[in-house]
Design an enzyme around this catalytic site. Structure first.
Site, mmCIF file in Angstrom:
data_model
loop_
_atom_site.group_PDB
_atom_site.id
_atom_site.type_symbol
_atom_site.label_atom_id
_atom_site.label_comp_id
_atom_site.label_asym_id
_atom_site.label_seq_id
_atom_site.Cartn_x
_atom_site.Cartn_y
_atom_site.Cartn_z
ATOM 1 N N CYS A 75 0.842 -1.199 0.000
ATOM 2 C CA CYS A 75 0.000 0.000 0.000
ATOM 3 C C CYS A 75 0.873 1.243 0.000
ATOM 4 O O CYS A 75 1.996 1.232 0.504
ATOM 5 C CB CYS A 75 -0.901 0.051 1.234
ATOM 6 N N ASP A 76 0.329 2.312 -0.528
ATOM 7 C CA ASP A 76 0.992 3.604 -0.428
ATOM 8 C C ASP A 76 -0.070 4.696 -0.463
ATOM 9 O O ASP A 76 -1.070 4.564 -1.169
ATOM 10 C CB ASP A 76 1.988 3.822 -1.573
ATOM 11 N N SER A 77 0.161 5.753 0.305
ATOM 12 C CA SER A 77 -0.813 6.836 0.395
ATOM 13 C C SER A 77 -0.169 8.183 0.146
ATOM 14 O O SER A 77 0.988 8.411 0.525
ATOM 15 C CB SER A 77 -1.479 6.845 1.778
ATOM 16 N N GLY A 116 -3.000 3.639 -2.816
ATOM 17 C CA GLY A 116 -2.807 2.582 -3.804
ATOM 18 C C GLY A 116 -2.669 1.238 -3.117
ATOM 19 O O GLY A 116 -2.102 1.140 -2.024
#
EC number: 3.6.1.9
Length: 214
Positions: A75-77, A116
């Site tokens: 995940c990435d934010s 994501g």
């Protein structure tokens, strides 16, 4: 089957544990700036999704040897706000000064928290399937006083998180609300992760069972 979280985020780990999953944590250590720089004129959503995918893929070799039957989730934010020349994305502030500047721009307004997600399914140590997507959640920011903002920045918390704020920490005092999935703002969307797991033929229920019987 094991759930592998390719992230060092305590918030993501807490969300998963609260939802009945005890993941293995394997940190990717990717160069996020290099991944983003390799993209050609990306949209904010493309950036966070590519970063999530890179994190998941980076741990595949080690996980394949350690846990041959697994799902790896990366995940990435980033926070997307309206800028003078279009949308601007913000990851973790590098300094207290940057965090303060961002908060002064965000106060009393809104931003889109983009997260994501990428899932890699391993079976017998080999990649069987991959999928990815992203989610956008609107965050409505309060207007902290100068004293409140100084005190918040002094905690060090906003320097460690995407967009310079949290919902589940000191920053929660200065967020008026969210429109969308709150778990995504914490770093991992449970509804979207459930759907991506379904796409690689994994039921979230099987992960609950493996957790409760271990």
């Amino acid at each position: 089957m094991r759930f592998v979280l390719a992230s060092a985020s305590p918030a993501r780990l807490s969300v998963l544990r609260s939802a009945g999953i005890e993941p293995l944590v394997r940190v990717s250590g990717i160069d996020e700036d290099a991944v983003a720089a390799a993209l050609t004129d990306p949209t904010p959503s493309e950036i966070v999704t590519a970063l999530a995918e890179s994190k998941a893929e980076a741990v595949v070799p080690a996980v394949a040897d350690e846990v041959p039957d697994a799902v790896i989730v990366g995940c990435d934010s980033m926070l997307s706000t309206a800028g003078e020349h279009g949308p601007e994305v913000a990851g973790k502030p590098a300094t207290a000064e940057v965090a303060t500047q961002r908060w002064k721009r965000m106060a009393g307004g809104t931003g889109e928290l983009l997260t994501g997600h990428a899932v890699v399914r391993l079976r017998d140590g080999r990649v069987e399937a991959r999928t990815r997507d992203h989610l956008s959640t609107t965050v409505r920011f309060a207007e902290p006083t100068d004293a409140e903002l100084d005190a918040y920045i002094a905690t060090g918390e906003p320097l460690k998180v995407a967009g310079g704020f949290t919902l589940d920490g000191f920053g929660g005092w200065f967020v008026d609300g969210v429109d969308g999935d709150p778990s995504s703002v914490l770093g991992i969307s449970l509804p979207l992760t459930r759907e991506l797991l379904r796409q690689v033929d994994v039921s979230v229920l099987s992960l609950w069972e493996s957790h409760t019987t271990s």
